[in-house]
Design a protein around this motif. Structure first.
Motif, short mmCIF file in Angstrom:
data_model
loop_
_atom_site.label_atom_id
_atom_site.label_comp_id
_atom_site.label_asym_id
_atom_site.label_seq_id
_atom_site.Cartn_x
_atom_site.Cartn_y
_atom_site.Cartn_z
N ASN A 105 0.82 -1.21 0.00
CA ASN A 105 0.00 0.00 0.00
C ASN A 105 0.86 1.26 0.00
OD1 ASN A 105 -2.34 -1.51 0.02
ND2 ASN A 105 -2.61 -1.40 2.24
N SER A 106 1.93 1.25 0.77
CA SER A 106 2.80 2.43 0.80
C SER A 106 3.49 2.64 -0.54
CB SER A 106 3.85 2.27 1.91
OG SER A 106 3.24 2.38 3.19
N LEU A 107 3.89 1.55 -1.20
CA LEU A 107 4.50 1.70 -2.52
C LEU A 107 3.51 2.27 -3.52
CD1 LEU A 107 6.63 -1.58 -2.82
CD2 LEU A 107 7.47 0.76 -2.62
N ILE A 108 2.25 1.79 -3.47
CA ILE A 108 1.24 2.32 -4.39
C ILE A 108 0.97 3.79 -4.11
CG2 ILE A 108 -1.19 2.14 -5.05
CD1 ILE A 108 -1.00 -0.87 -4.52
N VAL A 109 0.79 4.12 -2.84
CA VAL A 109 0.47 5.51 -2.48
C VAL A 109 1.66 6.43 -2.79
CG1 VAL A 109 -0.03 7.04 -0.56
CG2 VAL A 109 -1.23 4.87 -0.75
N SER A 110 2.85 6.07 -2.33
CA SER A 110 4.01 6.94 -2.52
C SER A 110 4.38 7.05 -3.99
CB SER A 110 5.19 6.42 -1.71
OG SER A 110 4.89 6.35 -0.34
N GLY A 111 4.32 5.94 -4.73
CA GLY A 111 4.63 6.00 -6.15
C GLY A 111 3.64 6.86 -6.93
N SER A 112 2.35 6.71 -6.63
CA SER A 112 1.34 7.50 -7.33
C SER A 112 1.48 8.99 -7.00
CB SER A 112 -0.06 7.00 -6.97
OG SER A 112 -0.22 5.63 -7.29
N VAL A 113 1.67 9.29 -5.72
CA VAL A 113 1.82 10.68 -5.32
C VAL A 113 3.09 11.29 -5.93
CG1 VAL A 113 2.25 12.18 -3.33
CG2 VAL A 113 0.49 10.44 -3.20
N THR A 114 4.16 10.52 -5.98
CA THR A 114 5.41 11.05 -6.54
C THR A 114 5.28 11.34 -8.03
OG1 THR A 114 6.70 9.84 -4.90
CG2 THR A 114 7.84 10.55 -6.89
#
Length: 307
Positions: A105-114
């Motif tokens: 979940n953190s990879l999805i959230v951080s990657g999308s936000v970045t």
């Protein structure tokens, strides 16, 4: 008959202007200056080495604490060498918290936000830096002014909005509010003002390129080092964010920071298990820094050569 003059007994003396101050001839610096340069270099390297050790010690201590037991950490003085319990503590992390789902979940959230922040900030920064339109200065001032508003003031209206959209406990409630950053817009605007000459844009327009083609072929290659720096900062900020994810998400859909609070529960907190979870949560950030580090260093060196 006139007598011939005798040749000089030795080689001709060098002119006074070509002799060094130490009398060693041209091109040889005095020993004292070279010694001072070497001495200053040793001091600089020693200071840098101490700074590296101080900066790396917290991460090293995380590895040591994650590989020890809670009793070992309670001893005085604590051991500074890694122990044999790293595998056991990592398995305990997987038992106490759904850390695998949290990492995903953190990879999805951080990657999308970045990705969203870098793309939107570069587009807006290019518009504010090089395009001419009515109200540009006022819009830029309003964008910068939003940076002075504490983010805690927006929590209640933002939660009411995602509740009306029925996005509570869903990842889009964390992704969409972070897709645009006022800091990112201002940062990319400053990068493009300094590194993108107006002559390049004018030459591209003379060749018949549209604004989209100019952005794709001219702006993106020049802005790549700044985009790498902004991407790294955005990824770290989104990865370490705790306040808004703990409000918008539940324990069934946690991010890493939300999942870490479930570790080490009980009357006495197990610090070794907490540090093992922290170690797992730190590794993706180090991986991203390793991937973007060359772009960051390249941007710094490019600015040094130009400047």
């Amino acid at each position: 008959m006139t007598a011939l003059a005798a040749p000089p007994a030795g080689p001709p003396a060098a002119p006074e202007g070509r002799r060094g101050r130490s009398g060693r001839g041209p091109g040889r610096p005095p020993r004292s200056r070279a010694g001072r340069g070497r001495h200053g270099g040793r001091i600089a390297h020693a200071v840098l080495g101490i700074a590296v050790l101080v900066s790396a010690f917290p991460f090293y201590w995380t590895i040591v604490a994650a590989s020890r037991s809670n009793a070992d950490l309670a001893r005085t003085p604590p051991s500074l060498l890694p122990g044999p319990n790293l595998g056991h503590n990592l398995r305990q992390v997987l038992v106490e918290a759904d850390i695998g789902r949290a990492l995903l979940n953190s990879l999805i959230v951080s990657g999308s936000v970045t990705v969203g922040t870098v793309l939107c900030s570069t587009l807006a920064g290019f518009a504010f830096a090089k395009l001419r339109f009515r109200g540009r200065g006022m819009l830029l001032s309003l964008t910068v002014a939003t940076m002075m508003i504490p983010p805690q003031l927006a929590v209640i209206p933002l939660f009411m909005l995602i509740a009306r959209l029925q996005w509570v406990n869903q990842l889009q409630s964390v992704v969409l509010p972070g897709l645009v950053s006022a800091f990112g817009v201002f940062f990319m605007r400053q990068i493009l003002v300094q590194s993108l000459p107006d002559e390049l844009i004018e030459a591209a327009r003379v060749d018949g390129a549209s604004t989209a083609r100019i952005f794709r072929s001219v702006v993106l290659p020049i802005a790549r080092p700044g985009m790498a720096v902004l991407g790294l900062l955005t990824f770290m900020t989104s990865w370490n964010d705790f306040f808004w994810p703990v409000v918008a998400l539940s324990s069934q859909e946690p991010t890493v920071q939300v999942a870490l609070r479930q570790l080490g529960g009980g009357y006495v907190h197990d610090q070794s298990v907490i540090m093992a979870g922290t170690l797992l949560g730190t590794l993706p950030v180090l991986l991203v820094f390793g991937l973007l580090g060359r772009q960051i260093v390249g941007g710094i060196m490019q600015g040094a050569v130009k400047g």
